[in-house]
Design an enzyme around this catalytic site. Structure first.
Site, PDB file in Angstrom:
ATOM      1  N   PHE A 189      38.198  73.043  41.701  1.00  0.00           N
ATOM      2  CA  PHE A 189      39.442  73.683  41.200  1.00  0.00           C
ATOM      3  C   PHE A 189      39.220  74.940  40.320  1.00  0.00           C
ATOM      4  O   PHE A 189      39.888  75.707  40.021  1.00  0.00           O
ATOM      5  CB  PHE A 189      40.468  72.665  40.792  1.00  0.00           C
ATOM      6  CG  PHE A 189      40.785  72.029  41.934  1.00  0.00           C
ATOM      7  CD1 PHE A 189      41.622  72.491  43.121  1.00  0.00           C
ATOM      8  CD2 PHE A 189      41.049  70.478  41.493  1.00  0.00           C
ATOM      9  CE1 PHE A 189      41.947  71.534  43.921  1.00  0.00           C
ATOM     10  CE2 PHE A 189      41.755  69.615  42.581  1.00  0.00           C
ATOM     11  CZ  PHE A 189      42.036  70.156  43.776  1.00  0.00           C
TER      12      PHE A 189
ATOM     13  N   HIS B 179      39.700  67.130  37.709  1.00  0.00           N
ATOM     14  CA  HIS B 179      40.393  68.239  37.523  1.00  0.00           C
ATOM     15  C   HIS B 179      41.975  67.757  38.106  1.00  0.00           C
ATOM     16  O   HIS B 179      42.383  67.915  39.123  1.00  0.00           O
ATOM     17  CB  HIS B 179      40.013  69.341  38.301  1.00  0.00           C
ATOM     18  CG  HIS B 179      40.650  70.800  37.578  1.00  0.00           C
ATOM     19  ND1 HIS B 179      39.810  71.902  37.374  1.00  0.00           N
ATOM     20  CD2 HIS B 179      41.780  71.065  37.454  1.00  0.00           C
ATOM     21  CE1 HIS B 179      40.560  72.823  37.083  1.00  0.00           C
ATOM     22  NE2 HIS B 179      41.793  72.571  36.909  1.00  0.00           N
ATOM     23  N   LEU B 180      43.222  67.845  37.063  1.00  0.00           N
ATOM     24  CA  LEU B 180      44.613  67.457  37.320  1.00  0.00           C
ATOM     25  C   LEU B 180      45.199  68.441  38.455  1.00  0.00           C
ATOM     26  O   LEU B 180      44.971  69.612  38.463  1.00  0.00           O
ATOM     27  CB  LEU B 180      45.402  67.663  36.189  1.00  0.00           C
ATOM     28  CG  LEU B 180      46.945  67.580  36.338  1.00  0.00           C
ATOM     29  CD1 LEU B 180      47.102  66.091  36.196  1.00  0.00           C
ATOM     30  CD2 LEU B 180      47.381  68.285  35.210  1.00  0.00           C
ATOM     31  N   HIS B 181      45.875  67.953  39.321  1.00  0.00           N
ATOM     32  CA  HIS B 181      46.544  69.012  40.571  1.00  0.00           C
ATOM     33  C   HIS B 181      47.791  68.005  40.771  1.00  0.00           C
ATOM     34  O   HIS B 181      47.668  66.695  41.014  1.00  0.00           O
ATOM     35  CB  HIS B 181      45.745  69.128  41.567  1.00  0.00           C
ATOM     36  CG  HIS B 181      44.706  68.027  42.279  1.00  0.00           C
ATOM     37  ND1 HIS B 181      43.703  67.450  41.626  1.00  0.00           N
ATOM     38  CD2 HIS B 181      45.037  67.578  43.476  1.00  0.00           C
ATOM     39  CE1 HIS B 181      43.239  66.427  42.467  1.00  0.00           C
ATOM     40  NE2 HIS B 181      44.207  66.585  43.465  1.00  0.00           N
ATOM     41  N   GLN B 182      48.581  68.948  41.058  1.00  0.00           N
ATOM     42  CA  GLN B 182      49.982  68.054  41.549  1.00  0.00           C
ATOM     43  C   GLN B 182      49.999  68.582  43.128  1.00  0.00           C
ATOM     44  O   GLN B 182      50.174  69.565  43.541  1.00  0.00           O
ATOM     45  CB  GLN B 182      51.270  68.572  40.725  1.00  0.00           C
ATOM     46  CG  GLN B 182      52.475  68.086  41.358  1.00  0.00           C
ATOM     47  CD  GLN B 182      53.689  67.689  40.291  1.00  0.00           C
ATOM     48  OE1 GLN B 182      53.348  66.758  39.621  1.00  0.00           O
ATOM     49  NE2 GLN B 182      54.272  68.910  39.955  1.00  0.00           N
TER      50      GLN B 182
END
Length: 172
Positions: free
Chosen positions: A36, A129-132
């Site tokens: 990401f 790694h944050l992901h929506q």
């Protein structure tokens, strides 16, 4: 209180074994670093980026549950929603809303699943790694071909889906 069950004891639950999901469970950041973090440095078409903002971007999922499965990702490498600044959190939500409008305009899904998997045990294969997720859903889209046939059916190439969504992004 009932006695604890032993492995193999019946518990009344049905099981659907999905061994193909182990690829996601075992995914770890490799020698190239966080995927990401590397996506923003590549051309949109190559990286399947649909849209870019100041603090976040939208990209097609390389392993989609359904056609049009998008990820809304902050540029900054953070693992938890609480680590985002108010500006980053605001743009993450604004881009998620725009993703919904865009996919609706292009593909007319019946519903959506939208959400975050915070941490590996919550299903976050790239939990560092944050992901929506923005997953379009259609009545009857869930079937057993993936489990029984070992095949995921997608009616369109990811590159073609990205082009349609990117072109519709500013109009939706």
């Amino acid at each position: 209180m009932s006695a604890p069950t032993r492995a193999g004891d019946p518990d009344g639950l049905e099981r659907i074994w999905t061994p193909h999901r182990m690829a996601y469970v075992r995914t770890a950041v490799d020698d190239e670093g966080c995927p990401f973090c590397s996506i923003p440095g590549r051309p949109d078409e190559e990286a399947l980026v649909v849209a870019r903002g100041e603090a976040a971007y939208v990209v097609l999922n390389l392993h989609p549950y359904n056609p049009g499965h998008l990820l809304v990702v902050p540029y900054r490498h953070v693992a938890d929603l609480t680590e985002l600044s108010p500006e980053e959190a605001g743009e993450l939500m604004t881009m998620t809303q725009q993703a919904l409008r865009t996919v609706r305009a292009v593909a007319q899904p019946h519903s959506f699943n939208v959400g975050l998997n915070l941490g590996r045990s919550a299903g976050g294969s790239l939990s560092e790694h944050l992901h929506q997720h923005v997953v379009p859903r259609w009545t009857g889209d869930a079937n057993f071909i993936t489990v029984v046939g070992g095949t995921k059916t997608l009616p369109q190439l990811l590159e073609d889906t990205r082009t349609l969504l990117a072109e519709a992004w500013s109009r939706a």
